[in-house]
Design an enzyme around this catalytic site. Structure first.
Site, PDB file in Angstrom:
ATOM      1  N   LYS A  78       8.452  99.188  46.019  1.00  0.00           N
ATOM      2  CA  LYS A  78       7.069  99.012  46.514  1.00  0.00           C
ATOM      3  C   LYS A  78       6.765 100.114  47.525  1.00  0.00           C
ATOM      4  O   LYS A  78       7.611 100.451  48.358  1.00  0.00           O
ATOM      5  CB  LYS A  78       6.949  97.623  47.156  1.00  0.00           C
ATOM      6  CG  LYS A  78       5.544  97.267  47.622  1.00  0.00           C
ATOM      7  CD  LYS A  78       5.479  95.838  48.168  1.00  0.00           C
ATOM      8  CE  LYS A  78       4.058  95.477  48.611  1.00  0.00           C
ATOM      9  NZ  LYS A  78       3.945  94.083  49.059  1.00  0.00           N
ATOM     10  N   SER A 158       0.163  91.126  47.229  1.00  0.00           N
ATOM     11  CA  SER A 158      -0.021  92.562  47.252  1.00  0.00           C
ATOM     12  C   SER A 158       0.996  93.317  46.402  1.00  0.00           C
ATOM     13  O   SER A 158       0.821  94.501  46.132  1.00  0.00           O
ATOM     14  CB  SER A 158       0.080  93.058  48.696  1.00  0.00           C
ATOM     15  OG  SER A 158       1.390  92.838  49.204  1.00  0.00           O
ATOM     16  N   SER A 182       2.692  87.342  48.904  1.00  0.00           N
ATOM     17  CA  SER A 182       2.611  88.604  48.156  1.00  0.00           C
ATOM     18  C   SER A 182       3.787  88.890  47.233  1.00  0.00           C
ATOM     19  O   SER A 182       3.772  89.892  46.524  1.00  0.00           O
ATOM     20  CB  SER A 182       2.446  89.777  49.127  1.00  0.00           C
ATOM     21  OG  SER A 182       1.151  89.789  49.654  1.00  0.00           O
TER      22      SER A 182
END
Length: 491
Positions: A78, A158, A182
């Site tokens: 990420k 997210s 998330s």
């Protein structure tokens, strides 16, 4: 090649150990898959040269019998995790082409254990979002589609890039972060497994901060076992992070397949919401029945302060975000937009560098921390947080081992469908997940079924502090009963 990318981490680990294929072959297969799936917009930076160099180095180690627990396994990272000499932007214009001269603790532990980096994954800007539509690199597309429809769906946020890439077989697993859901919400939207560890279990050092008392790193993987394998490498004490807890890291994989007989599973009545889709309700009942069939005992519990969790979260998280994001001023690194004075330069830089959602949350946070409103909002939200934590503690004190809830109030929705006129509509996606962050507890989302349109739905299990092993054992029961499902390839 397809066979190489469709394996789980556990299967690939065995294949590499048996010399059935090399890490380089495995890495090349994934790099080809990434290239063919750019329509998903899951990766914001591909690092093929670095990946191949890492794979070759690991192959040499494996040949000498020196590979670590993740030797040769290709992962996606990420874009919130700092990666040394590799661009890290938090998917925000304000960081520009920032290249960190250091490595986050979590990723350094993955490389220590032999993993290979395929590239950086898309996420909501500064991790603020529930659909991966706020990224400066554009929205991520979910590899799942409604039956008979070509509508592009969101993968959740997210950590949408992480979930989309794992579901589409572009990487064997991915790092993710969870501030209010998330990891678990995108995992539920994509039929992957997502683990939000206990606060303090994984180091936050080198991860771009959103809300420091809520953020926690964790894995997204294709199976419960894979998530356990990744979690063991990601977890551990780090003196560089003052909130990191000094506890031995258990062998999480050993919990897979352990009997759940006699465990008490709490079913919270407050999670039965008005207007909750019948499919979600049905799945929840089914999940409870699977655990009961495996020997667990179901008990109804009450978490009375649940209804205050979302409003309290949307005071605490923006307050911490406004404090954390004050460092992006255009002076030291990242984007710089000139002005006639230093104040104007700050204004210009932030106006151009931050997206709408980030600006909205920074402004909310600055407001609730301001002199006249601190007691009325922020202090009160922190008191509510203590009550939410106590609700869970009371249940665990009565012998409850874990709590079963839905992971999301619905299946994935279309890109651009929610939150346009009313941001609160988007915030409601976190309704089942934020309590876990507010209380600092571990949670896991496991794929458990599909809705009428063929889209995946997940169930969430919430555990006692530092008892992720119980969640892996229970998650495996749900996974075995539900079976595994993958999206039909269209990209």
């Amino acid at each position: 090649m397809t066979d190489l990318i469709s394996m789980t981490i556990a299967e690939a680990r065995n294949g590499l150990a048996n010399k059935s294929f090399t890490s380089l072959e495995l890495t090349d297969a994934h790099l080809a898959a990434i290239e063919a799936a750019r329509a998903l917009n899951a990766f914001v930076l591909e690092t093929p040269d670095k990946a191949r160099a890492m794979a070759r180095a690991i192959d040499a180690k494996i040949a000498k019998g020196e590979g670590g627990p993740l030797a040769g396994i290709p992962l996606g990272i990420k874009d919130l995790f700092a990666t040394k000499d590799v661009r890290t932007t938090a998917c925000s214009k304000i960081l520009g082409n920032f290249v960190p001269p250091y490595e986050s603790t979590v990723t350094s532990q993955l490389w220590r254990d032999g993993a290979v980096m395929l590239g950086k994954l898309n996420n909501d800007e500064f991790a603020m979002g529930s659909s991966n539509e706020t990224s400066c690199f554009g929205p991520v597309v979910n590899p799942w589609r409604r039956e008979g429809s070509n509508t592009a769906l969101v993968p959740g946020g997210s950590s949408g890039g992480s979930a989309s890439a794992v579901a589409a077989l572009l990487c064997m697993g991915a790092t993710a972060t969870d501030t209010g859901g998330s990891i678990r919400q995108p995992a539920a939207f994509t039929a992957t497994v997502g683990v939000k560890p206990t606060y303090g279990r994984c180091s936050r050092w080198g991860i771009v901060a959103f809300a420091s008392s809520l953020d926690q790193a964790g894995p997204i993987a294709r199976s419960t076992r894979d998530a356990a394998i990744l979690m063991r490498s990601m977890a551990g004490h780090d003196p560089k992070d003052t909130t990191s807890v000094d506890r031995a890291v258990p062998d999480y994989e050993a919990a897979i397949g352990k009997s759940v007989k006699g465990m008490k599973i709490g079913i919270p009545k407050e999670y039965r919401l008005d207007g909750m889709p019948a499919e979600v309700e049905k799945l929840w009942t089914e999940g409870a029945a699977w655990l009961k069939a495996a020997g667990a005992e179901l008990v109804e519990i009450s978490l009375p302060h649940t209804k205050y969790a979302l409003p309290a979260y949307y005071i605490v998280a923006p307050a911490e975000a406004s404090s954390n994001l004050a460092r992006y001023d255009g002076v030291r690194y990242g984007l710089r937009v000139p002005g006639r004075s230093i104040g104007e330069m700050y204004e210009n830089t932030r106006a151009e560098g931050f997206g709408d959602e980030v600006r909205r949350r920074v402004m909310i946070g600055t407001y609730v921390l301001s002199a006249g409103y601190y007691d009325a909002y922020y202090l009160r939200a922190q008191k509510v947080r203590t009550l939410i934590k106590k609700d869970f503690e009371d249940c665990f004190a009565k012998g409850v081992n874990a709590i079963l809830t839905p992971a999301t109030p619905s299946a994935a929705f279309g890109v651009g469908e929610k939150g346009g006129a009313d941001p609160v509509e988007m915030y409601l996606n976190d309704i089942f997940t934020v309590t876990v962050n507010m209380a600092g507890l571990p949670g896991i989302a496991v794929p458990a079924g599909k809705d009428a349109q063929g889209l995946p739905l997940g169930l969430q299990l919430i555990g006692r502090p530092f008892d992720e092993e119980t969640l892996f054992s229970l998650g495996e029961v749900v996974e075995q009963a539900a079976g595994r499902f993958t999206p039909a390839r269209w990209w």
